[in-house]
Design a protein around this motif. Structure first.
Motif, short mmCIF file in Angstrom:
data_model
loop_
_atom_site.label_atom_id
_atom_site.label_comp_id
_atom_site.label_asym_id
_atom_site.label_seq_id
_atom_site.Cartn_x
_atom_site.Cartn_y
_atom_site.Cartn_z
N LEU A 4 47.03 45.09 -0.61
CA LEU A 4 46.53 46.40 -0.98
C LEU A 4 46.97 46.74 -2.40
O LEU A 4 48.14 46.59 -2.74
N GLY A 5 46.04 47.20 -3.22
CA GLY A 5 46.38 47.71 -4.54
C GLY A 5 46.79 49.16 -4.39
O GLY A 5 45.98 49.99 -3.99
N VAL A 6 48.04 49.49 -4.69
CA VAL A 6 48.57 50.82 -4.44
C VAL A 6 48.90 51.55 -5.74
O VAL A 6 49.22 50.94 -6.74
N ARG A 46 47.84 48.92 -8.09
CA ARG A 46 46.38 48.98 -8.07
C ARG A 46 45.77 48.43 -9.36
O ARG A 46 44.84 47.62 -9.33
N GLU A 47 46.28 48.86 -10.50
CA GLU A 47 45.76 48.39 -11.79
C GLU A 47 45.94 46.88 -11.93
O GLU A 47 45.04 46.17 -12.36
N ALA A 48 47.13 46.39 -11.55
CA ALA A 48 47.42 44.96 -11.67
C ALA A 48 46.54 44.13 -10.74
O ALA A 48 46.04 43.07 -11.13
N LEU A 49 46.31 44.63 -9.53
CA LEU A 49 45.46 43.90 -8.59
C LEU A 49 44.01 43.88 -9.07
O LEU A 49 43.33 42.86 -9.01
N ALA A 50 43.53 45.01 -9.58
CA ALA A 50 42.17 45.07 -10.12
C ALA A 50 42.03 44.12 -11.29
O ALA A 50 41.03 43.39 -11.40
N ALA A 57 39.51 49.35 -11.63
CA ALA A 57 40.49 49.94 -10.73
C ALA A 57 40.08 51.33 -10.26
O ALA A 57 40.74 51.94 -9.44
N VAL A 58 38.94 51.83 -10.75
CA VAL A 58 38.48 53.16 -10.39
C VAL A 58 38.01 53.16 -8.94
O VAL A 58 37.13 52.38 -8.56
#
Length: 132
Positions: A4-6, A46-50, A57-58
């Protein structure tokens, strides 16, 4: 494995480790891994996973999926739902009997990911039975 991107890694680690009691594995500071029954959960910024997936990441609305945690009894569904609520989850659907013969409810974690907690009497849950 589910990753999960958190938005807030520290908050999410606290929710899953202390709130839900998931066993945390050794991992580098920028990611957290948790052992699940037969799988693993990863939390990553979240930003890193995107960026890793080369997507925006939006976020926007319902992502079209939910995660499920299957347990052995209706009582365990109620216990997990209560534990999640105490940890700060938003119960989106209280646990109840289902049309398919089970018992389930939903909660939303601190980043809005939907989790179904379910007991399905026709669905095996648990470690492999070595005698079978």
């Amino acid at each position: 494995m589910v990753t999960l991107g958190v938005e807030d890694l520290t908050r999410s680690i606290r929710f899953y480790e202390q709130g839900l009691g998931l066993p945390r594995m050794d991992s580098p500071p920028e990611i957290a891994f948790f052992t699940l029954n037969g799988s693993w959960l990863g939390l990553y910024g979240r930003e890193a996973l995107a960026q890793d997936a080369a997507v925006s990441a939006v976020a926007g609305g319902f992502p079209g999926f939910s995660l499920a945690h299957n347990v052995c009894s209706e009582a365990e569904v109620d216990d997990v739902m209560a534990q999640a609520a105490l940890a700060g989850a938003i119960v989106t659907k209280a646990a109840e009997k289902t049309s398919w013969g089970g018992y389930a409810g939903y909660f939303s974690d601190p980043d809005g990911y939907l989790w179904e907690v379910a007991h399905n009497p026709q669905f095996w849950v648990g470690p492999a039975d070595e005698d079978a």
